[in-house]
Design a protein around this motif. Structure first.
Motif, short mmCIF file in Angstrom:
data_model
loop_
_atom_site.label_atom_id
_atom_site.label_comp_id
_atom_site.label_asym_id
_atom_site.label_seq_id
_atom_site.Cartn_x
_atom_site.Cartn_y
_atom_site.Cartn_z
N GLY A 1 22.74 70.56 36.42
CA GLY A 1 21.38 70.01 36.41
C GLY A 1 20.34 71.07 36.13
N VAL A 2 20.48 72.23 36.76
CA VAL A 2 19.52 73.31 36.55
C VAL A 2 19.55 73.79 35.10
CG1 VAL A 2 19.00 75.72 37.14
CG2 VAL A 2 19.51 74.08 38.96
N LEU A 3 20.75 73.96 34.55
CA LEU A 3 20.86 74.44 33.17
C LEU A 3 20.28 73.43 32.18
CD1 LEU A 3 21.82 76.96 31.74
CD2 LEU A 3 24.08 75.91 31.47
N LEU A 4 20.47 72.14 32.46
CA LEU A 4 19.88 71.12 31.58
C LEU A 4 18.36 71.09 31.70
CD1 LEU A 4 22.48 68.23 31.99
CD2 LEU A 4 21.97 69.47 29.88
N VAL A 5 17.83 71.39 32.88
CA VAL A 5 16.38 71.49 33.04
C VAL A 5 15.84 72.66 32.22
CG1 VAL A 5 14.53 72.04 34.67
CG2 VAL A 5 16.26 70.34 35.28
N VAL A 6 16.53 73.79 32.28
CA VAL A 6 16.12 74.95 31.48
C VAL A 6 16.16 74.62 30.00
CG1 VAL A 6 16.71 77.33 30.87
CG2 VAL A 6 16.86 76.59 33.25
N ARG A 7 17.22 73.93 29.59
CA ARG A 7 17.35 73.51 28.20
C ARG A 7 16.16 72.64 27.78
NH1 ARG A 7 20.87 68.36 26.47
NH2 ARG A 7 21.28 68.76 24.28
N GLN A 8 15.82 71.65 28.61
CA GLN A 8 14.75 70.73 28.24
C GLN A 8 13.37 71.40 28.31
OE1 GLN A 8 14.92 66.86 30.01
NE2 GLN A 8 13.01 66.18 29.07
N ALA A 9 13.21 72.39 29.16
CA ALA A 9 11.93 73.09 29.24
C ALA A 9 11.57 73.72 27.90
CB ALA A 9 11.99 74.15 30.34
N ARG A 10 12.56 74.06 27.09
CA ARG A 10 12.31 74.63 25.77
C ARG A 10 11.86 73.58 24.76
NH1 ARG A 10 13.90 79.58 24.64
NH2 ARG A 10 14.24 79.01 22.46
N TRP A 11 11.93 72.30 25.14
CA TRP A 11 11.49 71.23 24.24
C TRP A 11 10.00 70.91 24.41
CZ3 TRP A 11 15.96 67.32 25.64
CH2 TRP A 11 17.19 67.89 25.27
N ALA A 12 9.29 71.73 25.17
CA ALA A 12 7.84 71.59 25.36
C ALA A 12 7.44 70.23 25.90
CB ALA A 12 7.11 71.87 24.04
N PRO A 13 8.04 69.75 27.00
CA PRO A 13 7.69 68.42 27.51
C PRO A 13 6.25 68.32 28.02
CG PRO A 13 9.11 69.59 29.06
CD PRO A 13 9.09 70.39 27.81
N LEU A 14 5.69 69.43 28.49
CA LEU A 14 4.34 69.38 29.05
C LEU A 14 3.25 69.38 27.99
CD1 LEU A 14 4.76 71.82 32.08
CD2 LEU A 14 5.03 69.33 32.01
#
Length: 375
Positions: free
Chosen positions: A211-224
């Motif tokens: 879960g943590v690694l997938l969060v890090v992955r998605q953080a690079r997709w600029a969700p904010l």
């Protein structure tokens, strides 16, 4: 006087069956029957085969509701016919085009066929079909994790480029591969959780790490950086449900909290499947009718309704004292979201398509990513 029909499945089993084996294959049909011609260069299915597939799907819904008066074996055969036929059509197209590299496209359908068979076998033997439902949910969640890794960053990049914002980070392929690999392992671990016993803490650590690694992955997709476009942030939010579910499952395994483990199902089923599919349906409705990828009025409310439905349904498990108000609220929010989609986007699908004003290179790349074959 109309006689009441005894349904072949108990209400809870029918509910699970129709989401996982009714709704999900229908959405996959819409995606695959559009994507496969892009992958293979072959012509799309004509009206007659499409009508036959639709008839099979409708027959399955009627059979499972007990409205065809069939016995248990016949219900199972009719209910699984659509998914089997869809898998056969997709396989035929890929083999005919000698596009074997795209054979992974039918993997999720194959999992659903197996899971649905197990579900009906359980029903025939008087069991509850829990493992079959978990298998189907894990398979669809894996598909969303893989597909989301292509379409979410592609559509986000397109949106940021068109609005003049700073570029996204460069793809981190090793990070992506590690996150997806560990995520797939975690889904297998989650599937085996009821049988792990003393190994549950170790399983919990694997789930949380994934879960943590997938969060890090998605953080690079600029969700904010996407709050102004519902078509983009809805995909980002839907993709986030996969790591959120893994983190909840891991916390439940480490703490022994059965409520946390149970809430995962609703996070993935409503928040993941519900939100991701609805977000794609809105975008495809615009693209296939020649309109630019910008959400229509009311779209944000539609997506928020699904997200709140997931929160309410998971909350009804996590806070039993609030089950009575939260459980119906979740259903009402789900119905409101899909009714809102029909009201806002349904008319587009009933009118002739229009020629798009312009198509950018970035837009073309993002749209191709939506139909790119699994890798």
């Amino acid at each position: 006087m109309v006689a009441l029909v005894e349904p072949p499945l108990a209400p809870a089993a029918w509910h699970a069956h129709e989401l996982l084996f009714g709704y999900v294959p229908a959405v996959q049909a819409g995606f695959l029957l559009t994507a496969v011609p892009h992958w293979t260069g072959r012509r799309p299915l004509g009206p007659a085969p499409l009508a036959a597939l639709m008839a099979l799907w409708i027959a399955g819904r009627l059979a499972v509701a007990g409205l065809l008066g069939l016995g248990p074996l016949a219900v199972a055969a009719v209910a699984t016919a659509f998914t089997i036929a869809l898998a056969a059509v997709v396989t035929h197209e890929i083999v005919a085009a000698r596009s074997i590299a795209n054979a992974a496209a039918v993997a999720s359908l194959a999992v659903l066929v197996v899971a649905q068979g197990l579900f009906h076998a359980d029903a025939l033997s008087g069991h509850d079909g829990v493992f079959a439902g978990r298998l189907a949910l894990a398979g669809v969640t894996a598909q969303m994790m893989l597909l989301g890794g292509r379409i979410v960053p592609a559509f986000t990049r397109d949106y940021l480029w068109e609005t003049g914002r700073a570029p996204m980070p460069a793809p981190a392929r090793r990070l992506d591969a590690a996150a997806v690999g560990l995520g797939l392992l975690a889904l297998v671990v989650w599937l085996a959780m009821p049988t792990l016993g003393d190994a549950a803490p170790t399983a919990g650590a694997v789930l949380i790490a994934a879960g943590v690694l997938l969060v890090v992955r998605q953080a690079r997709w600029a969700p904010l950086r996407t709050p102004r476009e519902p078509l983009v942030w809805s995909l980002q939010l839907g993709a986030a449900m996969t790591p959120l579910g893994l983190l909840l499952a891991g916390a439940g395994a480490l703490s022994g909290d059965a409520a946390l483990a149970a809430a995962v199902i609703h996070v993935w089923a409503i928040g993941g499947i519900g939100l991701m599919t609805l977000a794609l349906m809105t975008r495809v409705s615009l693209g296939h009718t020649g309109r630019p990828p910008r959400a229509l009025r009311g779209s944000a409310a539609i997506f928020l309704a699904i997200a709140l439905a997931a929160a309410a349904r998971a909350g009804s498990v996590l806070a039993p004292a609030w089950t009575l108000p939260l459980l119906p609220l979740a259903g009402e929010l789900w119905l409101a979201a899909y009714a809102g989609f029909l009201i806002a986007y349904g008319p587009l699908l009933l009118r002739p398509a229009i020629a798009p004003a312009r198509t950018t290179a970035q837009g073309l790349a993002a749209e191709r990513a939506a139909h790119s074959p699994p890798r």
